[in-house]
Design an enzyme around this catalytic site. Structure first.
Site, PDB file in Angstrom:
ATOM      1  N   TYR A  47       0.258   6.904   1.710  1.00 20.04           N
ATOM      2  CA  TYR A  47       1.732   6.830   1.092  1.00 20.04           C
ATOM      3  C   TYR A  47       1.832   6.341  -0.060  1.00 20.04           C
ATOM      4  O   TYR A  47       0.798   6.013  -0.845  1.00 20.04           O
ATOM      5  CB  TYR A  47       2.044   5.699   2.011  1.00 20.04           C
ATOM      6  CG  TYR A  47       1.657   4.490   2.135  1.00 20.04           C
ATOM      7  CD1 TYR A  47       2.098   3.368   1.222  1.00 20.04           C
ATOM      8  CD2 TYR A  47       0.762   4.218   2.774  1.00 20.04           C
ATOM      9  CE1 TYR A  47       1.517   2.279   1.318  1.00 20.04           C
ATOM     10  CE2 TYR A  47      -0.060   2.734   2.814  1.00 20.04           C
ATOM     11  CZ  TYR A  47       0.565   1.752   2.090  1.00 20.04           C
ATOM     12  OH  TYR A  47       0.085   0.500   1.906  1.00 20.04           O
ATOM     13  N   LYS A  48       3.102   6.522  -0.643  1.00 20.94           N
ATOM     14  CA  LYS A  48       3.395   6.057  -1.938  1.00 20.94           C
ATOM     15  C   LYS A  48       4.489   4.749  -1.793  1.00 20.94           C
ATOM     16  O   LYS A  48       5.616   5.009  -0.864  1.00 20.94           O
ATOM     17  CB  LYS A  48       4.112   7.122  -2.786  1.00 20.94           C
ATOM     18  CG  LYS A  48       2.976   8.185  -3.273  1.00 20.94           C
ATOM     19  CD  LYS A  48       3.692   9.002  -4.228  1.00 20.94           C
ATOM     20  CE  LYS A  48       2.830  10.117  -4.575  1.00 20.94           C
ATOM     21  NZ  LYS A  48       3.532  11.188  -5.329  1.00 20.94           N
ATOM     22  N   GLU A  49       4.223   3.817  -2.436  1.00 23.64           N
ATOM     23  CA  GLU A  49       5.194   2.659  -2.486  1.00 23.64           C
ATOM     24  C   GLU A  49       5.589   2.461  -3.826  1.00 23.64           C
ATOM     25  O   GLU A  49       4.975   2.620  -4.950  1.00 23.64           O
ATOM     26  CB  GLU A  49       4.682   1.321  -2.040  1.00 23.64           C
ATOM     27  CG  GLU A  49       3.428   0.809  -2.734  1.00 23.64           C
ATOM     28  CD  GLU A  49       2.984  -0.480  -1.782  1.00 23.64           C
ATOM     29  OE1 GLU A  49       3.016  -0.691  -0.888  1.00 23.64           O
ATOM     30  OE2 GLU A  49       2.126  -1.228  -2.653  1.00 23.64           O
TER      31      GLU A  49
ATOM     32  N   LYS B  42       9.219  -9.997  -5.359  1.00 25.41           N
ATOM     33  CA  LYS B  42       8.759  -8.591  -5.331  1.00 25.41           C
ATOM     34  C   LYS B  42       9.155  -7.726  -4.205  1.00 25.41           C
ATOM     35  O   LYS B  42       8.759  -8.322  -3.105  1.00 25.41           O
ATOM     36  CB  LYS B  42       7.306  -8.713  -5.922  1.00 25.41           C
ATOM     37  CG  LYS B  42       6.878  -7.369  -6.075  1.00 25.41           C
ATOM     38  CD  LYS B  42       5.556  -7.469  -6.537  1.00 25.41           C
ATOM     39  CE  LYS B  42       4.820  -5.839  -7.162  1.00 25.41           C
ATOM     40  NZ  LYS B  42       3.543  -6.304  -7.564  1.00 25.41           N
TER      41      LYS B  42
END
Length: 153
Positions: free
Chosen positions: A68-70, A82
């Site tokens: 995945y991309k975060e 954050k």
């Protein structure tokens, strides 16, 4: 449907030291070097500030979570908060329509003691959100905090 789960842990260090790791790319290097459940963690965009995108590749021998991309959607240095949001793959491939993690570094009244709170927020169909589990996040938090306490970052 939506939901959230939180956990708080105490870390034996100052909030400024803890925040210096949680707010920066140092947290990525700690995760990469000290946890076996990832085989890849690459910054594909940005320099660690808001807008940074990381590509995460979980170890398929340890989890069924797809790569995945975060995106770092918020880094509030004043309040030590954050926020990371999955923008592609991972939990979204599992059926969640939104999945985010909120890290908060909280001052305590004790000297050299800080509380770190992590909250996962998620949205999706009822059967999908029933699978939301904060346990993996807790394990990551424990490793990061141990590295901070022992200056291994």
């Amino acid at each position: 449907m939506s939901g959230k789960k939180s956990v708080e842990v105490e870390i034996k260090t100052s909030s400024s030291k803890a925040w210096s790791v949680y707010s920066s790319l140092k947290v990525c290097s700690v995760i990469q070097s000290h946890l076996g459940h990832l085989i890849g963690l690459d910054i594909v965009e940005g320099n660690g500030e808001e807008g940074t995108v990381a590509q995460i590749t979980p170890n398929p021998d340890m989890t069924t979570l797809p790569p995945y991309k975060e995106k770092f959607t918020k880094i509030d240095h004043e309040n030590k908060v954050k926020v990371l949001e999955v923008i592609e793959g991972g939990h979204l491939d599992l059926g969640f329509t939104c999945y985010r993690m909120i890290y908060e570094v909280i001052d305590t009244e004790k000297e050299d003691s800080t509380t770190v709170r992590v909250t996962i927020e998620y949205e999706g169909p009822e059967d999908v959100i029933a699978t939301a589990d904060i346990t993996p996040v807790v394990k990551v938090l424990e490793v990061i905090n141990d590295c901070i306490e022992n200056d291994k970052y």
